[in-house]
Write an enzyme that holds these catalytic residues in place. Structure first.
Site, short mmCIF file in Angstrom:
data_model
loop_
_atom_site.label_atom_id
_atom_site.label_comp_id
_atom_site.label_asym_id
_atom_site.label_seq_id
_atom_site.Cartn_x
_atom_site.Cartn_y
_atom_site.Cartn_z
CG ASP A 213 113.44 23.36 -70.08
OD1 ASP A 213 114.02 22.52 -70.78
OD2 ASP A 213 114.04 24.23 -69.42
CD GLU A 267 90.58 25.65 -66.26
OE1 GLU A 267 90.68 26.50 -67.18
OE2 GLU A 267 90.88 25.88 -65.07
#
Ligand code: GLC
Length: 549
Positions: A213, A267
């Site tokens: 956001d 990751e």
């Protein structure tokens, strides 16, 4: 000279990511489906409607915020980043939903709101408790000017000054949005670490990515300089637009933060970062990352922001296509919970033409719930307005309630959304504009969306093929989508209400109409020219296509 269209070497299907060849569907959880009849949608409700989303053919669901919140900004004011708002459900229900979404072969994207928290978040409660609290610097506190006024002229997106005076500690705090949404201080490394931990929390649970956001707001000018006045401001605009937010948004340091967020995602396996960014194209694409990787998809809001003008839109598509770095994947958005719905901007008939545009441009489309059935902005009587943007700037028609009304499922009471009175009133026309009736009508908006999605998902040319502009004028836009070894598709869209002629001089073509806003035309063979009705958009599956240069 004429030539057969040549295409860049295509990637094989396997080399595309799910977020490149799939479609994203935004759910505003309050308004999708209420499972316990309290008038507010919830997670179990989403679960109940999963079959519909699977049938529709979308790949990923993006949920607007579902976290505990005082709901001053309907969930964009978060008081606990690692839990579920009780009216939406529980963490166990969230896990169940996630598992069912994955079992259906779909993905789940959560809203992440890192720019600000709620003023009721324990971090802020501590931060405001005293000037020397260890969390003081987690938010943005500044002294007043000598005359007691705020430290600079910055305005809140939701009206008024962006600075709020705190009596107790005798300083101002900064809020880009509501007073109840204090901005976090992203220059403090502890804040970054805390938010990366929030991301880990949800990634470890299995979510497939985030829609971040207000990313362009996250870092502010270190010198806190005044924003300049906007020379193009007009009375009807939000008061925030009186200024150009030069110093309060889109600061260079943001790119380092975005890169570190991306690194964390990388990751994990195949996780997605979308960024909410309202900026001109060349600044927008910087959020793909110039030095290091940043967002996979900085949201492209051109189709929301531009007037519905074929010359402006076709030029903007080309500008975007041309500006994208080689590895950057395009994306297109036609509506969201902050903007008037497409039907209310351009009309129900043109909204069908817009559907073809959204679902045949190159790049990932994001659909806003209800747009597929042509839901309209609902007139909310003044005394029922709930959105703070509308309440804070009355008389400007800026409330976002109209585009957030309950999904219209069927013609039963409350449109099948709830057995109780919905939190926002429904469109009066829901008896005839709903999923149930549209599923049975070949001429409906839903039928058009369904056939567009089916076609797009089975045709590599449309899903991942190249884009080539063919023609545009003050009524028409036409372009080709092609992949190697296939003639591909020609898309011709009449953005006006009057008939027009498509008689291109740059290509010769022959093919069959496979999608049309006027389905009577389906399966018609066309060659070299097409006469279109007003509001007609069509997709031609090409047998032959020759470009002239
Ligand atoms: C984003 C959201 C909007 C919210 C604002 C503040 O723009 O999309 O709904 O009000 O951020 O969080």
């Amino acid at each position: 000279m004429s030539q057969t269209a040549t295409q860049p070497a295509p990637k094989t299907k396997a080399s595309y990511h799910w977020w490149q060849d799939g479609i994203i569907y935004q759910i505003y959880p309050r308004s999708f489906q209420d499972s316990n009849d309290d008038g507010v949608g919830d997670l179990k409700g989403v679960l109940q409607r999963l079959d519909y989303l699977k049938w529709l053919g979308v790949k990923a669901i993006w949920l607007s915020p579902i976290y505990p919140s005082p709901m001053a900004d309907f969930g964009y004011d978060i008081s606990d980043y690692e839990n579920i708002w009780p009216q939406f459900g529980t963490l166990a229900e969230f896990d169940e939903l996630l598992q069912q979404i994955h079992a259906a072969g779909m993905k789940l994207i959560l809203d992440l709101v890192p720019n600000h928290s709620s003023d009721e978040h324990p971090w802020f409660i501590q931060s405001r408790s005293s000037r020397n609290n260890p969390k003081r610097d987690w938010y943005i506190w500044k002294d007043a000017k000598p005359d007691g006024t705020p430290p600079n002229n910055w305005l809140s997106v939701f009206g008024g000054s962006a600075w709020e005076w705190d009596e107790k500690t005798q300083q101002y705090y900064y809020h880009a949005f509501l007073v109840k949404q204090p901005d976090l201080n992203w220059r403090n490394p502890q804040v970054e670490e805390a938010m990366l931990n929030v991301m880990r929390f949800w990634l470890d649970r299995g979510v497939d990515g985030f829609r971040v956001d207000a990313m362009w707001h996250m870092i502010k000018d270190e010198q806190w300089r005044d924003n300049p006045r906007n020379p193009n401001y007009e009375e009807h605009m939000a008061t925030y637009e009186q200024q150009i937010p030069a110093y309060s948004t889109d600061q260079p340091e943001m790119h380092g933060i975005a890169a570190r967020m991306r690194k964390l995602l990388d990751e994990y396996d195949e996780r997605l970062m979308i960024a909410e960014i309202y900026l001109p194209v060349h600044r927008l694409i910087a959020y793909y990352g110039l030095q290091e990787k940043e967002a996979h998809l900085p949201f492209n809001f051109m189709l929301i922001s531009l007037p519905w003008d074929p010359l402006l839109i076709s030029a903007a598509i080309d500008e975007y296509e041309a500006a994208l770095p080689a590895e950057a994947w395009p994306n297109w958005v036609m509506g969201n919970h902050d903007q008037p719905r497409i039907t209310s901007r351009i009309g129900v008939q043109q909204a069908k033409v817009a559907a073809i545009l959204l679902l045949t441009l190159r790049g990932t489309p994001t659909l806003y719930y209800g747009d597929e059935i042509g839901m309209r902005d609902v007139p909310i009587p003044e005394e029922e307005v709930q959105d703070p943007q509308g309440l804070n700037m009355p008389g400007k028609n800026l409330s976002r309630d109209p585009e957030r009304t309950p999904m219209q499922w069927d013609h039963s009471d409350n449109a099948g959304f709830s057995k109780n009175k919905p939190w926002l009133r429904l469109d009066r026309t829901f008896h005839r504009r709903n999923v149930q009736v549209q599923k049975q009508n070949d001429f409906s908006s839903l039928a058009l969306y369904k056939s567009l999605i089916d076609l797009r998902q089975k045709e590599p040319s449309l899903m991942t093929g190249s884009y080539r502009p063919v023609y545009s004028d003050n009524q028409l836009i036409a372009y080709l989508r092609q992949t190697k070894g296939q003639a591909g598709f020609l898309i011709v869209l009449n953005l006006s209400h009057r008939p027009c002629y498509f008689t291109p001089t740059t290509i010769r073509f022959k093919g069959t109409i496979v999608i049309d806003t006027y389905p009577e035309q389906l399966n018609t063979t066309v060659q070299d020219k097409i006469a279109l009705s007003g509001d007609e958009g069509l997709v031609v599956k090409l047998d032959e296509c020759q470009l002239h240069s």
